[in-house]
Design an enzyme around this catalytic site. Sequence first.
Site, PDB file in Angstrom:
ATOM      1  N   GLU A  47       0.790  -1.238   0.000  1.00  0.00           N
ATOM      2  CA  GLU A  47       0.000   0.000   0.000  1.00  0.00           C
ATOM      3  C   GLU A  47       0.823   1.290   0.000  1.00  0.00           C
ATOM      4  O   GLU A  47       0.268   2.372  -0.137  1.00  0.00           O
ATOM      5  CB  GLU A  47      -1.030  -0.006   1.140  1.00  0.00           C
ATOM      6  CG  GLU A  47      -0.479  -0.066   2.544  1.00  0.00           C
ATOM      7  CD  GLU A  47      -0.397  -1.485   3.084  1.00  0.00           C
ATOM      8  OE1 GLU A  47      -0.308  -2.434   2.274  1.00  0.00           O
ATOM      9  OE2 GLU A  47      -0.402  -1.645   4.312  1.00  0.00           O
ATOM     10  N   ASN A  48       2.138   1.173   0.133  1.00  0.00           N
ATOM     11  CA  ASN A  48       2.949   2.387  -0.013  1.00  0.00           C
ATOM     12  C   ASN A  48       3.108   2.784  -1.480  1.00  0.00           C
ATOM     13  O   ASN A  48       3.729   3.808  -1.769  1.00  0.00           O
ATOM     14  CB  ASN A  48       4.326   2.211   0.648  1.00  0.00           C
ATOM     15  CG  ASN A  48       5.111   1.047   0.080  1.00  0.00           C
ATOM     16  OD1 ASN A  48       4.559  -0.024  -0.152  1.00  0.00           O
ATOM     17  ND2 ASN A  48       6.376   1.252  -0.169  1.00  0.00           N
TER      18      ASN A  48
END
Lengths: 222, 232
Positions: A47-48
């Site tokens: 999710e980064n």
Amino acid sequence: MALTREQMAQRVARELEDGFYVNLGIGIPTLVANYIPDGMDVMLQSENGLLGMGRFPTEDELDPDMINAGKQTVTARPGAAIFSSAESFAMIRGGHVDLTVLGAFEIDQNGNIASWMIPGKLIKGMGGAMDLVAGAENIICTMTHASKHGESKLLEQCNLPLTGAGCINRVLTDLAYLEIKDGAFILKERAPGVSVEEIVEKTAGKLIVPDHVPEMTFVEAS
Amino acid sequence: MSGFDKRVASYEEAMQGIESGMTVIAGGFGLCGIPENLIAEIKRRGVKDLTVVSNNCGVDGFGLGLLLEDRQIRKILASYVGENAMFEQQMLNDEIEVVLTPQGTLAEKMRAGGAGIPAFYTATGYGTPIGDGKEVREFNGRPHIMEEAIIGDFAIVKGWKADWYGNVMYHHTAQNFNPMAATAGKITVVEVEEIVEPGELDPSQIHTPGIYVDRLIQGTFEKRIEKRTVHS
């Protein structure tokens, strides 16, 4: 026998499908990446801002600009895409991720999940967990069935502050695989050698036990 | 001469005008893609009572952790903190106010702020402590909470390459929150590894168009790795 962490990851991996975009949380969920069946193409979302997370880098490949959501250095696999945090959460919140696997402290019979905060202990934050549980349709929670003191983590109602309300419908514990539907846990499979009675005893929430509950089978890793 | 030349000569000039009590939005995820020299300049200036908006708060002695040493941060909006002992101590002593914010909501708050959208609705956080006291509205049969946008007095951003018009490209996952942060500052300051002549960057590969950028500086970076993991 309760499942090992590796067996839990193996069991979750059976829910993967060719062409799935998958977000794996920290801990047991991360291990699922080791059990993607041969010939199946699965893209891991971090999710980064990475879709298509690869293996850890060699010393030569090591790049401080290339990390996963656990802040570990990683590589991008062929076919990967890299983007901003807003784009990443558009994928997550817009329901584009096919499967999310994450851990939890407690789950209740209404699909509520508590996974980020224990009052009285230091609170570090929810990271992306609240977005993941709110955005995904297809979530598997992995957790131990009961605490070290034998207290059930599958409850009538979560005691801890929630991460999300009514969003979990599948749980894999070290003892069983369960679905959540209409305000109850439904026992679908049990760990090898674990009796239905033990699962009933360790489940505090409403539990429906079908007539036949198959035992999971595992092939010894060679 | 060009009115579009965003370059400044020094870090001192880059952070000119920052004052105690201001809100600073910072790009970065963990220690990846953080504006490390701009943070160091804020430390040097000694401004206090800052509100910092950032996914994390650095580690002891590096990144935003530097601003904890002299107690320059009064309040922080972040999704995950506490990788540093000093932060933990200041949080437990109530010296710093922490507004934990889901990561996607944090990104969207910055994006909305930069895009002139004052608030938005999201299912994220509904039914949790994050939703307490927030307006709830139902859309398509599902309850959502209202979240407000964020604008910073300053936004500090780490890019990879830029031309001196302030068109910025990021490198790999050092992109993270930087593009949203860049849009959401009243004054947006970008530090990069290399500044090139206009025309050298492919216009269709620009992540942050120069219109968002007020000041630009080239720096050198330590790029500390938080969790070094290698494949044997």
